[in-house]
Write a protein that holds these residues in place. Sequence first.
Motif, PDB file in Angstrom:
ATOM      1  N   GLN A  67      37.803  45.909  44.230  1.00  0.00           N
ATOM      2  CA  GLN A  67      39.240  46.038  44.444  1.00  0.00           C
ATOM      3  C   GLN A  67      39.899  46.513  43.171  1.00  0.00           C
ATOM      4  O   GLN A  67      39.340  46.378  42.088  1.00  0.00           O
ATOM      5  CB  GLN A  67      39.873  44.691  44.806  1.00  0.00           C
ATOM      6  CG  GLN A  67      39.474  44.143  46.128  1.00  0.00           C
ATOM      7  CD  GLN A  67      40.259  42.872  46.440  1.00  0.00           C
ATOM      8  OE1 GLN A  67      40.658  42.125  45.542  1.00  0.00           O
ATOM      9  NE2 GLN A  67      40.473  42.635  47.710  1.00  0.00           N
ATOM     10  N   HIS A  68      41.095  47.054  43.328  1.00  0.00           N
ATOM     11  CA  HIS A  68      41.930  47.278  42.155  1.00  0.00           C
ATOM     12  C   HIS A  68      43.383  47.105  42.537  1.00  0.00           C
ATOM     13  O   HIS A  68      43.780  47.281  43.682  1.00  0.00           O
ATOM     14  CB  HIS A  68      41.635  48.620  41.474  1.00  0.00           C
ATOM     15  CG  HIS A  68      42.287  49.811  42.092  1.00  0.00           C
ATOM     16  ND1 HIS A  68      43.544  50.223  41.758  1.00  0.00           N
ATOM     17  CD2 HIS A  68      41.847  50.684  43.016  1.00  0.00           C
ATOM     18  CE1 HIS A  68      43.847  51.311  42.460  1.00  0.00           C
ATOM     19  NE2 HIS A  68      42.840  51.599  43.231  1.00  0.00           N
ATOM     20  N   GLU A  69      44.138  46.690  41.550  1.00  0.00           N
ATOM     21  CA  GLU A  69      45.564  46.449  41.742  1.00  0.00           C
ATOM     22  C   GLU A  69      46.303  47.778  41.858  1.00  0.00           C
ATOM     23  O   GLU A  69      45.960  48.750  41.190  1.00  0.00           O
ATOM     24  CB  GLU A  69      46.138  45.656  40.559  1.00  0.00           C
ATOM     25  CG  GLU A  69      45.503  44.300  40.352  1.00  0.00           C
ATOM     26  CD  GLU A  69      45.802  43.320  41.471  1.00  0.00           C
ATOM     27  OE1 GLU A  69      46.916  43.353  42.025  1.00  0.00           O
ATOM     28  OE2 GLU A  69      44.897  42.535  41.792  1.00  0.00           O
ATOM     29  N   THR A  70      47.293  47.803  42.701  1.00  0.00           N
ATOM     30  CA  THR A  70      48.161  48.969  42.812  1.00  0.00           C
ATOM     31  C   THR A  70      49.569  48.511  42.452  1.00  0.00           C
ATOM     32  O   THR A  70      49.920  47.355  42.689  1.00  0.00           O
ATOM     33  CB  THR A  70      48.122  49.561  44.233  1.00  0.00           C
ATOM     34  OG1 THR A  70      48.400  48.526  45.171  1.00  0.00           O
ATOM     35  CG2 THR A  70      46.768  50.160  44.544  1.00  0.00           C
ATOM     36  N   ALA A  71      50.330  49.384  41.872  1.00  0.00           N
ATOM     37  CA  ALA A  71      51.657  49.040  41.339  1.00  0.00           C
ATOM     38  C   ALA A  71      52.513  48.289  42.359  1.00  0.00           C
ATOM     39  O   ALA A  71      53.028  48.879  43.299  1.00  0.00           O
ATOM     40  CB  ALA A  71      52.369  50.301  40.875  1.00  0.00           C
ATOM     41  N   GLY A  72      52.636  46.989  42.155  1.00  0.00           N
ATOM     42  CA  GLY A  72      53.522  46.176  42.971  1.00  0.00           C
ATOM     43  C   GLY A  72      53.048  45.915  44.393  1.00  0.00           C
ATOM     44  O   GLY A  72      53.740  45.257  45.153  1.00  0.00           O
TER      45      GLY A  72
END
Length: 151
Positions: A67-72
Amino acid sequence: MSDVNHPVYEEYFTRSPFQLLGGAGWKRLVAFRVDETGVTLGGAPARYKSQTAFVPWQDIEAVVLWQHETAGLSPMSYVGVRRRPGAPPLPGPNRNLGPQQTARLAPHVEHELFLASRAINLWRIDPGRLVLSVQAFAPGMPVLLYEEKTE
């Protein structure tokens, strides 16, 4: 409905107008498949034929969920294959990204894995069934979970 006890693991995209626009018609499109020959990474519905990739077991070192974080937004989930060094390039939505771009997008994932991954979008994955299927066809093949390190 698929037989959950059968070792072939297959997931399909939710049908959408994008596949009609891309010329795939209204048929069910395979998003991800594990079988006796290897792993199929489906292309995006609008570019399905040109982006779908097949990776034979002899080219695979591990199957990876990450997974990776996406802006907001909530994290984006992916599934990919870590391939042996020297394996031929794969078609796919990420094939034109360079190492600097993939490092910026997901620094915890190596470049080649990023290129050999697909976003789990418009479909789902069952990690337990994935592990069972991989072990049925490639005993001892690792199924890994990469977590993004937050600072």
